[in-house]
Design an enzyme around this catalytic site. Structure first.
Site, short mmCIF file in Angstrom:
data_model
loop_
_atom_site.label_atom_id
_atom_site.label_comp_id
_atom_site.label_asym_id
_atom_site.label_seq_id
_atom_site.Cartn_x
_atom_site.Cartn_y
_atom_site.Cartn_z
N ASP A 183 4.83 -3.96 -4.70
CA ASP A 183 3.88 -4.57 -5.63
C ASP A 183 3.14 -3.53 -6.47
O ASP A 183 3.15 -3.58 -7.70
CB ASP A 183 2.85 -5.42 -4.87
N ARG A 225 -11.02 -4.51 3.75
CA ARG A 225 -11.08 -4.64 2.29
C ARG A 225 -12.42 -4.20 1.68
O ARG A 225 -12.43 -3.52 0.66
CB ARG A 225 -10.75 -6.08 1.87
N ASP A 284 -7.07 -11.82 0.40
CA ASP A 284 -7.48 -10.48 0.01
C ASP A 284 -8.00 -10.39 -1.42
O ASP A 284 -8.86 -9.57 -1.73
CB ASP A 284 -6.34 -9.48 0.21
N SER A 316 5.77 -9.67 6.03
CA SER A 316 4.66 -9.15 5.25
C SER A 316 3.65 -8.59 6.25
O SER A 316 3.18 -9.31 7.13
CB SER A 316 4.02 -10.27 4.42
#
Length: 403
Positions: free
Chosen positions: A15, A95, A124, A176
């Protein structure tokens, strides 16, 4: 006119690798990559060359593992916060600390925007963006997955190949995943069907239970005001302490949770989490609180833990309420000091004793044997008063039944 500057949260994966050329093509900008090391167990040095080859003007590789452990993990342990009874918030509270570093570098570089590679289906995107808004309210945020025409992993690969980008893709472990010092999460692939049992070969940290030792290990964790400070009698700095417990716990297959959780964005999602150190620390902390907190505080703190977990899961770390709850939690931890011992065996964590100089457990009072400190006759008056409302109500019901 100077080019627009964009700071990109960079991992080196598919990504964020293709996001670099995409940004340059669509915004005519300079891209500054930031790779945050939160103890993910990967060698980050190769990202220097990879980011530059992908088109970034520079890359920062920032080790924020200790900040992550002390500022996010330990406060959450003290709160006893667990999302929906299983999830120890491994991705959730990583995060905010990453976003904090992104903002710091963006301000240092005079950047116009911060970009992330989160999809529009995940939590996220919310966690990153709420944190950025709290810390840099005027900063522009770019989220390619909500803008571009790319719809699948296959299209991402085609995009990379067309631009000569080296993106090694393997189907060997096609989940993932998100990893840091606290946990490893697995989503997607065969886990998308809740009827499928997780495969043993999926586990990358904890051993499958069938491969664990046939002899138990005992682990002692020492605490000071709700913070773990030592393992098996040896004082350790925060990062080393978590790493040590990860190694010990993984050997015995503890801390593997399979759950279907309610995502903030409205859908249910199935994931498997490997969290050996976290599971040990939560179990030990709970045990120590059982002997050091009074009944009212312990019970009220359980309510606080639910709200705290929800706030962290929802990305609301930098909010007045989370900070206020942490202040309350810190006040409850004043006497949560002592030593806890657990037994690890075949995927299970079993309490094996706890001690504290501030213990509220009084053996002289609690004993079933003879004692001279507790007059059992006192309980009669207590029960009479405690049960008085029930007695009054019962008489009222009986009186009205006769009419």
């Amino acid at each position: 006119m100077a080019k627009m500057k964009v700071v990109l949260a960079y991992s080196g994966g598919l990504d964020t690798t293709i996001i670099i050329p995409w940004l340059k093509e669509n915004y005519d900008c300079e891209v500054i990559a930031v790779a945050a090391d939160v103890g993910q167990g990967e060698e980050l040095a190769p990202l220097n060359e990879k980011a530059i080859k992908s088109g970034a003007s520079k890359i920062y590789i920032e080790d924020i593992t200790e900040e992550f452990v002390t500022d996010c993990i330990f406060p959450t342990i003290k709160a006893g916060a667990v999302y929906e009874g299983k999830y120890l918030l491994g991705t959730s509270f990583a995060r905010p600390v990453i976003a904090k570093r992104l903002v710091k570098i963006a301000e240092r570089e005079g950047a116009d925007a911060i970009c992330h590679g989160c999809t529009g289906k995940g939590n996220d995107q919310v966690r990153f963006e709420l944190s950025i808004k709290a810390l840099a309210p005027d900063m522009k945020i770019i989220a390619p997955w909500r803008i571009w025409d790319i719809k699948s992993r296959e299209e991402e690969i085609d995009y990379a190949v067309a631009r000569g980008l080296d993106v090694p893709v393997t189907k060997k472990h096609n989940y993932s995943m998100d990893r840091n010092i606290w946990h490893l999460s697995h989503e997607g692939s065969d886990l998308e069907d809740p009827s499928n049992e997780p495969k043993d070969e999926m586990l990358l940290i904890s051993r499958p239970v069938k491969d664990t030792p046939d002899t138990a290990d005992y682990v002692t964790v020492d605490w000071e005001k709700g913070v773990p400070i030592a393992v098996n009698g040896k004082k350790l700095p925060p990062v080393k302490l978590v790493e040590t417990l990860n190694d010990i716990g993984a050997k015995h297959g503890v801390g593997v949770d399979d759950m279907v959780e309610n995502r903030l964005v409205g859908m249910k999602s199935r994931g498997v989490y490997e969290n050996p150190a976290g599971s040990i620390l939560y179990a030990c902390h709970k045990n120590l609180e059982e002997i050091t907190l009074d009944r009212d505080t312990q019970h009220f703190k359980e309510h606080i833990a639910l709200k705290f977990a929800e706030l962290v899961y929802d990305g609301k770390w930098y909010t007045p309420l989370r900070e206020a709850l942490s202040a309350f939690v810190d006040s409850t931890q004043e006497f949560v000091t002592g030593s806890t011992r657990v037994k690890l065996f075949k995927g299970k964590i079993t309490p094996a004793g706890m001690t504290s100089p501030y213990s509220l457990y009084d053996e002289d009072i609690a004993t079933f044997g003879a004692d001279e400190v507790y007059d059992q006759k006192d309980s009669a008056g207590f029960i009479n008063l405690f049960g008085l409302p029930l007695k009054v109500r019962a008489k009222m019901l009986a009186k009205n039944k006769k009419k």
